[in-house]
Scaffold this motif. Structure first.
Motif, PDB file in Angstrom:
ATOM      1  N   MET A   1      -7.862  -8.032   7.714  1.00  6.46           N
ATOM      2  CA  MET A   1      -6.554  -7.725   7.765  1.00  6.46           C
ATOM      3  C   MET A   1      -5.823  -8.992   7.497  1.00  6.46           C
ATOM      4  O   MET A   1      -4.686  -9.083   7.014  1.00  6.46           O
ATOM      5  CB  MET A   1      -6.185  -7.047   9.107  1.00  6.46           C
TER       6      MET A   1
ATOM      7  N   ARG B   1      -1.528  -2.165  12.498  1.00  6.55           N
ATOM      8  CA  ARG B   1      -2.058  -1.003  12.793  1.00  6.55           C
ATOM      9  C   ARG B   1      -1.573   0.077  11.410  1.00  6.55           C
ATOM     10  O   ARG B   1      -2.333   0.798  11.300  1.00  6.55           O
ATOM     11  CB  ARG B   1      -1.094  -0.412  14.100  1.00  6.55           C
TER      12      ARG B   1
ATOM     13  N   SER C   1      -1.115  -0.669   8.419  1.00  3.82           N
ATOM     14  CA  SER C   1      -1.925  -0.962   7.152  1.00  3.82           C
ATOM     15  C   SER C   1      -3.237  -0.441   7.356  1.00  3.82           C
ATOM     16  O   SER C   1      -3.877   0.320   6.523  1.00  3.82           O
ATOM     17  CB  SER C   1      -2.129  -2.539   6.976  1.00  3.82           C
ATOM     18  N   LYS C   2      -4.061  -0.535   8.365  1.00  8.56           N
ATOM     19  CA  LYS C   2      -5.250   0.199   8.712  1.00  8.56           C
ATOM     20  C   LYS C   2      -5.256   1.519   8.622  1.00  8.56           C
ATOM     21  O   LYS C   2      -5.952   2.157   7.910  1.00  8.56           O
ATOM     22  CB  LYS C   2      -5.612  -0.389  10.152  1.00  8.56           C
TER      23      LYS C   2
END
Ligand code: NAD
Length: 415
Positions: free
Chosen positions: A29, A407, A409-410
């Protein structure tokens, strides 16, 4: 830079790294959030009034769009280069996440000194630039706004250039004139937001704002509205400046008399009756609250140990580099970081964009009430986090923002 001082990108990345460590951000990330999603560089040829052709370079950097369309201002300045625009784009990602509005982060700019350009030259340059980056803009894709040396008129030209190919599209830019879908309150929003945050900070820290003395560097859109909003609260403004220099009076300036300076091409140094100071002296002047509201990297290892204010309210973007930040923290100066302090601008832009999409207009009172609410809530969330971890506000603000973007992006499957 050649001075041994960090570049804007190095400073912003160092602040990011510190917060990423704090929240144990995973390596994958980290790699995604550390870099921009898209960076474009375009040629902007302009036929000047004297018949010569000048070829300028423009940029649009989209840093992260996990939480919404890219959002960020357009800057016309000789120092606007890819490194600076990248740094500013990533700051926009953290800022929009911190105040929890549905945007990602972007920034744009042209390397140009627009001060002596005619309106015709500025318009031609703006239209050329808009056409050159138009394929990455969109109401749900990327929405520019004003920044240094750009204003509502520049936004009107951008909107017109974009609308020529897409139909009437006011929501493509924010910070527009009121007649073209601009929102009453947006022009003042960054400056007012700065003051709402200061009020929240003083309340929490037990500081009596009514006796505070405030010094403001920069008297453009942001600086002049900070001054006006403080004046409305009867708070003393002891110094202001612009690119030509500044003025100081320990018992306060007559802010009302300075109001037309920001909108004319005049300088605050032309106002008689005050002590003249340089911009370096303003940073070190005798005051309680220092508000840099001009350019970046003005508080560094060269002068941070001479700042006399006890609160630094970062209205400008990245006014403090990493060395300056460290010195101020060691000296106990409370820093309200840029991503929090000046987030009223993009929050006001969000209100304008939302109103354009709904084709509905709020009254200015509602705009300011909603703005105050967002700024106060955001300040309190950052201050709570900082107190719980015993850290300064900047790493706390970055940590909250990075967690939110990570969060999103995930969940969207970026990694
Ligand atoms: P502006 O162009 O309206 O005003 C800039 C001011 O800085 C002018 O008074 C100019 O004379 C002064 N200045 C220029 N060079 C200087 C120098 N070397 N020393 C001292 N003063 C100098 O720009 P603005 O929109 O007010 O933006 C100011 C800062 O606030 C920038 O860092 C910008 O990124 C940030 N900001 C702006 C907004 C916004 O809504 N406009 C939002 C968030 C953050």
């Amino acid at each position: 830079m050649g001075t041994g001082e960090p570049s804007p990108l190095e400073s912003v990345n160092a602040f990011f790294d510190e917060a990423a460590d704090l929240i144990h951000l995973r390596d994958e990330m980290y790699a995604v959030l550390k870099t921009s999603y898209r960076e474009i560089q375009v040629q902007v040829p302009v036929r000047m009034d004297n018949g010569d052709l000048s070829v300028f370079t423009g940029y649009r950097v989209q840093h992260n769009g996990a939480r919404g369309p890219y959002k960020g201002g357009i800057r016309y300045h000789p120092a606007a280069d890819l490194d600076e625009v990248r740094a500013l784009a990533s700051l926009m990602t953290w800022k929009t996440a911190l105040v929890d509005i549905p945007f990602g982060g972007a920034k744009g700019g042209i390397t140009v000194d627009p001060t002596d350009m005619s309106a015709h030259e500025l318009e031609t340059m703006t239209r050329r630039f808009t056409n050159a980056i138009g394929h990455v803009l969109g109401v749900n894709r990327d929405i520019p706004a004003p920044d240094v040396n750009t204003n509502a008129q520049v936004m009107a030209w951008m909107m017109d250039a974009y609308s020529a190919g897409h139909g009437y599209t006011p929501a493509i830019v924010t910070g527009k004139p009121l007649d073209l879908g601009g929102a009453p309150g947006r022009e003042a929003a960054t400056g007012r937001g700065v003051v709402y945050v200061l009020e929240a900070a003083c309340k929490r820290w037990g500081v009596d704002l009514s006796t505070a003395r405030v010094a403001i560097q920069g008297f453009g859109n942001v600086g002049s509205w900070v001054a006006r909003a403080l004046h409305e609260q009867h708070v003393r403004v002891v110094a202001v400046s612009d690119a030509r220099g500044g003025i100081y009076r320990s018992d306060g300036l007559d802010v009302a008399a300075l109001e037309d300076i920001a909108t004319s091409r005049r300088s605050v140094v032309e106002v008689a009756g005050y002590d003249q100071i340089t911009n370096d002296e303003l940073i070190e002047c005798d005051c309680d609250v220092l508000v840099p509201a001009a350019l970046g990297d003005v508080i560094t290892q060269r002068n941070a140990d001479r700042v006399r204010a006890t609160i630094l309210l970062e209205a400008a973007n990245h006014p403090t580099d990493t060395a300056g930040d460290k010195i101020l923290n060691e000296r106990g100066v409370r820093i309200v970081p840029d991503v929090l302090a000046n987030a009223g601008g993009v929050t006001g832009s969000y209100f304008e964009w939302a109103q354009n999409i709904q084709q509905f207009k709020w009254k200015e009172g509602r705009f300011n009430d909603e703005l105050r609410d967002v700024m106060t809530r955001s300040f309190d969330a950052v201050a709570d986090f900082a107190e719980s971890r015993r850290i300064p506000l900047r790493p706390a603000a970055f940590a909250i923002a990075i967690e939110r973007v990570a969060r999103a992006s995930k969940m969207r499957g970026y990694i």
